[in-house]
Design an enzyme around this catalytic site. Structure first.
Site, mmCIF file in Angstrom:
data_model
loop_
_atom_site.group_PDB
_atom_site.id
_atom_site.type_symbol
_atom_site.label_atom_id
_atom_site.label_comp_id
_atom_site.label_asym_id
_atom_site.label_seq_id
_atom_site.Cartn_x
_atom_site.Cartn_y
_atom_site.Cartn_z
ATOM 1 C CE1 TYR A 156 -3.678 2.534 0.535
ATOM 2 C CE2 TYR A 156 -2.310 3.359 2.332
ATOM 3 C CZ TYR A 156 -3.393 3.507 1.477
ATOM 4 O OH TYR A 156 -4.171 4.640 1.551
HETATM 5 N N1 LIG Z 1 -9.205 5.621 5.486
HETATM 6 C C1 LIG Z 1 -7.913 5.757 5.750
HETATM 7 O O1 LIG Z 1 -7.444 5.456 6.848
HETATM 8 C C2 LIG Z 1 -6.994 6.344 4.685
HETATM 9 C C3 LIG Z 1 -5.723 6.772 5.068
HETATM 10 C C4 LIG Z 1 -4.876 7.331 4.111
HETATM 11 C C5 LIG Z 1 -5.300 7.466 2.799
HETATM 12 N N2 LIG Z 1 -6.534 7.042 2.441
HETATM 13 C C6 LIG Z 1 -6.927 7.218 1.041
HETATM 14 O O2 LIG Z 1 -8.076 8.032 0.985
HETATM 15 C C7 LIG Z 1 -8.794 7.754 -0.230
HETATM 16 C C8 LIG Z 1 -10.267 7.606 0.097
HETATM 17 O O3 LIG Z 1 -10.415 6.523 0.993
HETATM 18 P P1 LIG Z 1 -11.598 6.459 2.055
HETATM 19 O O4 LIG Z 1 -10.974 6.367 3.394
HETATM 20 O O5 LIG Z 1 -12.604 7.510 1.788
HETATM 21 O O6 LIG Z 1 -12.164 4.997 1.702
HETATM 22 P P2 LIG Z 1 -13.626 4.450 1.371
HETATM 23 O O7 LIG Z 1 -13.446 2.987 1.208
HETATM 24 O O8 LIG Z 1 -14.614 4.936 2.383
HETATM 25 O O9 LIG Z 1 -13.983 5.129 -0.038
HETATM 26 C C9 LIG Z 1 -13.314 4.752 -1.227
HETATM 27 C C10 LIG Z 1 -14.277 4.865 -2.400
HETATM 28 O O10 LIG Z 1 -13.549 4.482 -3.581
HETATM 29 C C11 LIG Z 1 -14.375 3.632 -4.355
HETATM 30 N N3 LIG Z 1 -13.555 2.772 -5.207
HETATM 31 C C12 LIG Z 1 -12.851 1.672 -4.852
HETATM 32 N N4 LIG Z 1 -12.263 1.121 -5.934
HETATM 33 C C13 LIG Z 1 -12.601 1.909 -6.992
HETATM 34 C C14 LIG Z 1 -12.301 1.873 -8.373
HETATM 35 N N5 LIG Z 1 -11.561 0.881 -8.904
HETATM 36 N N6 LIG Z 1 -12.805 2.838 -9.168
HETATM 37 C C15 LIG Z 1 -13.568 3.829 -8.654
HETATM 38 N N7 LIG Z 1 -13.902 3.918 -7.357
HETATM 39 C C16 LIG Z 1 -13.412 2.966 -6.530
HETATM 40 C C17 LIG Z 1 -15.192 2.857 -3.349
HETATM 41 O O11 LIG Z 1 -16.363 2.309 -3.934
HETATM 42 C C18 LIG Z 1 -15.476 3.917 -2.291
HETATM 43 O O12 LIG Z 1 -16.660 4.626 -2.583
HETATM 44 C C19 LIG Z 1 -8.131 6.511 -0.834
HETATM 45 O O13 LIG Z 1 -7.281 6.902 -1.893
HETATM 46 C C20 LIG Z 1 -7.316 5.955 0.319
HETATM 47 O O14 LIG Z 1 -6.190 5.232 -0.140
HETATM 48 C C21 LIG Z 1 -7.391 6.492 3.351
#
Ligand SMILES: NC(=O)c1ccc[n+]([C@@H]2O[C@H](COP(=O)([O-])OP(=O)(O)OC[C@H]3O[C@@H](n4cnc5c(N)ncnc54)[C@H](O)[C@@H]3O)[C@@H](O)[C@H]2O)c1
Length: 256
Positions: A156
């Site tokens: 990741y």
């Molecule tokens: N939640 C955490 O702790 C965290 C920490 C650091 C970074 N992030 C990053 O933040 C961003 C958002 O994550 P989040 O926490 O809101 O997660 P989440 O799972 O709540 O939302 C992610 C969204 O992306 C969509 N998705 C997944 N695969 C997809 C694809 N192939 N095409 C289009 N849409 C797709 C999902 O359906 C979902 O609606 C991501 O890039 C994640 O890597 C999250």
């Protein structure tokens, strides 16, 4: 009204950060294409964001679907002003440990194709569109503190490290065209990210809130809205002389 009349595409808009950003950007006057692999979730986000928001099915691993989301913004709203490349997935959510030695080729391909290649597709389509419009335009990418420090799984972290360098290098490449490219780097958020419902979900979530509170110097998990606020700043003219930065939204984690 920091994004008055701006045409915005947000990927991963069906949940978490993407949904929070769609609602916030719309409150600031933006017209938003809510793109997600889950159309039901994208539709609900568009409903929450209001009359000028439109949902679209978009798997970011498919170049044509990413381009179609950007075309939709241009068809509906006349142009593209902001791409918020946000869709991303965690290391396997099936309970396996996140150590490198527990991951296989399929895990690697999944992380790289969604977290990194999907963002490359978005950047390519947006830059081409911005050029065709005569210059200007903003890209915000959701990276992670995992792209800055050793945190949250090796594969990741490698995918998010790629997003960090994509952001920096592209910012330099397109600066002369007046295009800005920045990233937000959130730490631990209580979204749907990497979580599957089922037995013990509530207990695991409570344990995670406590762990995140301990991990972040400011003492609480990062909210999706915290990250959306940072993305709003980078998407708006408030940051008009800022490009190529990685903005941690981490309660002080990377300063520790
Ligand atoms: N939640 C955490 O702790 C965290 C920490 C650091 C970074 N992030 C990053 O933040 C961003 C958002 O994550 P989040 O926490 O809101 O997660 P989440 O799972 O709540 O939302 C992610 C969204 O992306 C969509 N998705 C997944 N695969 C997809 C694809 N192939 N095409 C289009 N849409 C797709 C999902 O359906 C979902 O609606 C991501 O890039 C994640 O890597 C999250």
């Amino acid at each position: 009204m920091l994004l008055q009349h701006k045409s915005v595409v947000i990927t991963g808009a069906g949940s978490g950060v993407g949904r929070a950003a769609a609602v916030l950007f719309a409150q600031h006057g933006a017209r938003v294409v809510c793109a997600d692999i889950n159309l039901d979730w994208a539709t609900e986000t568009a409903r929450l964001a209001g009359a000028d928001a439109v949902p679209v099915l978009c798997n970011v691993t498919q170049r044509a679907e990413v381009e179609a989301a950007i075309d939709l913004a241009c068809d509906r709203f006349g142009r593209l002003d902001v791409l918020y490349n946000n869709a991303g997935v965690a290391t396997a959510s099936d309970g396996r440990p996140h150590r490198l030695i527990d991951q296989d080729d399929a895990d690697f391909d999944r992380l790289m194709s969604i977290n990194l290649r999907g963002m490359v597709y978005g950047c390519q389509a947006a830059v081409r569109r911005f050029d065709a419009q005569g210059g200007g335009g903003v890209i915000v990418n959701t990276a992670s503190v995992a792209g800055l420090i050793g945190w949250g799984g090796v594969m990741y972290g490698a995918s998010k490290g790629g997003v960090v360098q994509l952001t920096r290098a592209l910012a330099i490449e397109v600066a002369k065209q007046g295009i800005r490219v920045n990233a937000v780097c959130p730490a631990g958020m209580m979204t749907n990210f990497g979580r599957t419902e089922g037995a013990g979900f509530a207990e695991r979530a409570a344990e995670e809130v406590a762990r995140y509170a301990e991990m972040h110097p400011l003492g609480r998990p990062i909210a999706a809205e915290d990250c959306a606020n940072a993305a709003l700043f980078l998407a708006s003219d408030l940051s008009s002389n800022i490009t190529g930065v990685m903005l941690p939204v981490d309660g002080g984690l990377t300063a520790k």
